[in-house]
Design an enzyme around this catalytic site. Structure first.
Site, mmCIF file in Angstrom:
data_model
loop_
_atom_site.group_PDB
_atom_site.id
_atom_site.type_symbol
_atom_site.label_atom_id
_atom_site.label_comp_id
_atom_site.label_asym_id
_atom_site.label_seq_id
_atom_site.Cartn_x
_atom_site.Cartn_y
_atom_site.Cartn_z
ATOM 1 C CG HIS A 37 -0.125 0.008 1.545
ATOM 2 N ND1 HIS A 37 0.856 0.418 1.251
ATOM 3 C CD2 HIS A 37 -0.582 -0.923 0.035
ATOM 4 C CE1 HIS A 37 1.589 -0.013 -0.212
ATOM 5 N NE2 HIS A 37 0.698 -0.402 -0.350
ATOM 6 C CB SER A 186 5.162 -0.680 -3.288
ATOM 7 O OG SER A 186 3.897 -0.912 -2.546
#
Ligand code: AMP
Length: 287
Positions: A37, A186
């Site tokens: 990210h 994640s």
């Protein structure tokens, strides 16, 4: 850096920036941010005057038996990462800020959503397109940043933006990996120690497949069989799909040609992980 859960606040802040003639970059995420990210945010910061990051676990992109309730969340960690990357605003809404109780309007990019993840997750891309469309209307960015990690998602978003004439430049960013090759995600946090080792089957297959194509193999069957056998050597791994498609249309192809996407989804225990590579054969064949 500001953080808000209010659509109204985002609109007001962005309006102020626009009045000052500033450009706005946007990075949509589901939070629990990592270096993947961060690479998107850093790129957005370098391309734009102001950057908005959304941090929202979007319920409508999860299927009934998927991991919505257990999806990892840590807004404090996310704030630190966004601040360090140079973001200006985090939009972190509660679900009821995004979805009225009688919400009933959806956006669907049809053909490009059908294959690969669309087969196992039939309502996923409708949920993604709908939330990204809503977020685009809230933020009104000049540019939006997406990772190639989710190659089909990137193709779906590009198609939506083209088909619905959204005046937003979509910027694709390369996959960020752990030192041992595993694509950052994640969901890697779900893996126990043994599964974390087993998860290397994905990147091993990806690197091997890419090498085969770069060394001249063009037959999908041959490349995919070699990749499957690498994954099948790992007892904890269960293949969802190993496929070759055109990278833009996500239509299956039998021969690597043009911009070729080779994508995999593999369960490691209960955790479903994805990885892929894109080879542009027009560039490879010229060199
Ligand atoms: P997510 O929070 O998983 O919805 O991801 C938000 C954005 O980050 C998407 O555009 C993803 O493709 C991107 N992203 C996630 N993991 C990576 C990675 N390892 N490398 C590059 N981009 C990533």
């Amino acid at each position: 850096m500001e953080i808000t859960g209010s659509i109204q606040n985002v609109r007001e802040t962005v309006k102020k920036w626009r009045q000052q003639g500033l450009s706005v970059g946007f990075v949509p995420t589901m939070g629990y941010l990592h270096e993947g990210h961060k690479s998107l945010i850093v790129k957005a910061v370098s391309d734009n005057d102001k950057v908005v990051v959304s941090d929202f676990v979007n319920p409508i992109q999860f299927g009934a038996n998927e991991d919505l309730s257990t999806y990892p969340r840590d807004i404090e960690l996310d704030k630190k990462l966004c601040e360090a990357a140079g973001a200006d605003l985090i939009f972190h809404p509660q679900p009821d800020e995004m979805y009225a109780s009688d919400f009933s309007t959806y956006v669907e990019a049809q053909n490009v959503s059908r294959e690969l993840c669309g087969r196992t997750r039939p309502t996923h891309f409708r949920g993604v397109c709908t939330v990204v469309c809503k977020l685009f209307h809230i933020v009104m960015p000049d540019r939006a940043y997406f990772g190639q990690k989710d190659a089909q998602q990137l193709a779906v978003i590009r198609r939506m933006v083209r088909d619905l004439n959204m005046d937003i430049e979509i910027v694709g960013c390369p996959i960020v990996r752990e030192a041992d090759g595993l694509a950052k995600s994640s969901r890697n946090t779900y893996l126990n120690e043994e599964e974390r080792k087993a998860a290397l089957a994905l990147s091993k297959a990806i690197f091997y497949g890419e090498e085969m194509i770069r060394n001249g193999e063009r037959k999908a069957k041959v490349v995919l069989a070699a990749m499957r056998s690498i994954i099948e050597e790992e007892p904890l791994a269960k293949i969802d799909y190993v496929e070759m498609t055109d990278a833009d249309s996500i239509e299956p192809i039998e021969t690597a040609q043009g911009r070729t996407l080779t994508a995999i989804a593999v369960y490691i225990g209960k955790t479903r992980l994805i990885d892929n590579f894109i080879v542009d054969l027009r560039e490879v064949d010229q060199s």
